[in-house]
Design a protein around this motif. Sequence first.
Motif, PDB file in Angstrom:
ATOM      1  N   ASP A   1       0.791  -1.234   0.000  1.00  0.00           N
ATOM      2  CA  ASP A   1       0.000   0.000   0.000  1.00  0.00           C
ATOM      3  C   ASP A   1       0.821   1.282   0.000  1.00  0.00           C
ATOM      4  N   HIS A   2       2.144   1.175   0.117  1.00  0.00           N
ATOM      5  CA  HIS A   2       3.018   2.344  -0.011  1.00  0.00           C
ATOM      6  C   HIS A   2       4.011   2.046  -1.124  1.00  0.00           C
ATOM      7  N   VAL A   3       3.808   2.684  -2.272  1.00  0.00           N
ATOM      8  CA  VAL A   3       4.629   2.428  -3.456  1.00  0.00           C
ATOM      9  C   VAL A   3       5.704   3.507  -3.567  1.00  0.00           C
ATOM     10  N   VAL A   4       6.946   3.070  -3.684  1.00  0.00           N
ATOM     11  CA  VAL A   4       8.075   3.980  -3.856  1.00  0.00           C
ATOM     12  C   VAL A   4       8.561   3.867  -5.300  1.00  0.00           C
ATOM     13  N   ILE A   5       8.624   4.991  -5.993  1.00  0.00           N
ATOM     14  CA  ILE A   5       9.051   5.018  -7.397  1.00  0.00           C
ATOM     15  C   ILE A   5      10.471   5.559  -7.475  1.00  0.00           C
TER      16      ILE A   5
ATOM     17  N   LEU B   1       6.621  -1.490  -1.698  1.00  0.00           N
ATOM     18  CA  LEU B   1       6.913  -1.909  -3.073  1.00  0.00           C
ATOM     19  C   LEU B   1       7.784  -0.842  -3.713  1.00  0.00           C
ATOM     20  N   LEU B   2       8.905  -1.253  -4.296  1.00  0.00           N
ATOM     21  CA  LEU B   2       9.781  -0.346  -5.035  1.00  0.00           C
ATOM     22  C   LEU B   2       9.571  -0.577  -6.525  1.00  0.00           C
TER      23      LEU B   2
ATOM     24  N   LEU C   1      13.083  -5.986  -0.501  1.00  0.00           N
ATOM     25  CA  LEU C   1      11.641  -5.789  -0.419  1.00  0.00           C
ATOM     26  C   LEU C   1      11.080  -6.095  -1.808  1.00  0.00           C
ATOM     27  N   PRO C   2       9.771  -6.227  -1.959  1.00  0.00           N
ATOM     28  CA  PRO C   2       9.222  -6.469  -3.294  1.00  0.00           C
ATOM     29  C   PRO C   2       9.605  -5.335  -4.256  1.00  0.00           C
TER      30      PRO C   2
END
Length: 291
Positions: A169-173, A256-257, A285-286
């Motif tokens: 639920d927290h996506v890092v781009i 999520l990265l 991490l994923p």
Amino acid sequence: MAIWALHQWRRNQVKLMAVLCLATYPEANSPAAAVNAVAVAKQLGSTLHAIAVNVDIPDVSNALSSYLLDLPNKIREVEATSRKHGKALLDAVAKEASEGAVTVTTQEIAAPPALMGDEAAKQCRYFDLCLVGMAPDNQTACMTAEALLFGAGRPTLLLRDATDVGALDHVVIAWDGSRVAARAVADARPFLERASKVTVVSVTDEKPLPGKDIGDRLAEGLRTRGLTVETASIQAGDLSIAAALQEHAIKIGGKLLVMGGYGHSRVRDFVLGGATEGVLADLRLPVLLSH
């Protein structure tokens, strides 16, 4: 307005199709790959197709090899072990999917050792998202992930076998303004739509960036689409780019990265970019990779 609503309804009715590639030889995936893949499919509301990639060793038998080494029997034993691992993993996927109410289908394919990744990539072209379970000591899974990233034409989600995937639920781009990074953001849309928070991160001391405001520009566009977005600029320092990005993502609570998968072709083999190679070698991490 009615036409727009109809288009939205149709889009919402189209199920995503995820595919899980399971390594069986020489190192097999652990059952955790099944658990995490089903968890991702459930979060996305997608179907899941699981493929066991078994080994098919070409017949090299001749009188000398049969007499001295008994190669034909050894080959049959290896192939039987590979199929046994594959069946056990597919059974684990089916059991987990049944408990999680995820629609699943399974498939077994076989290929020579050198072509197992290529054959898996061909199968994955019929789906929307590739999933691979990763473990530090499983080089087969790493090679499978590399083959999918550069051969499937689909985004590849790397999932650590060591931990439960949890809520993404927290996506890092990871954003550097490049073509592959833009491709990754587009491919991450199913995750972005379900995220409660998005963080755009740019590394400022790894290579020249196309502008100082590139993170803000991406964030502005994502906010226009209704997402909650923050930006950050970091320095890798003495860390590798892969370690810096993953460490920062974990530090800020990222689940999520998302990053571009860099590499260029040298005849048949791909020469990996530093960030891509680092993530494949040390997944923390994923990570969703797109090429």
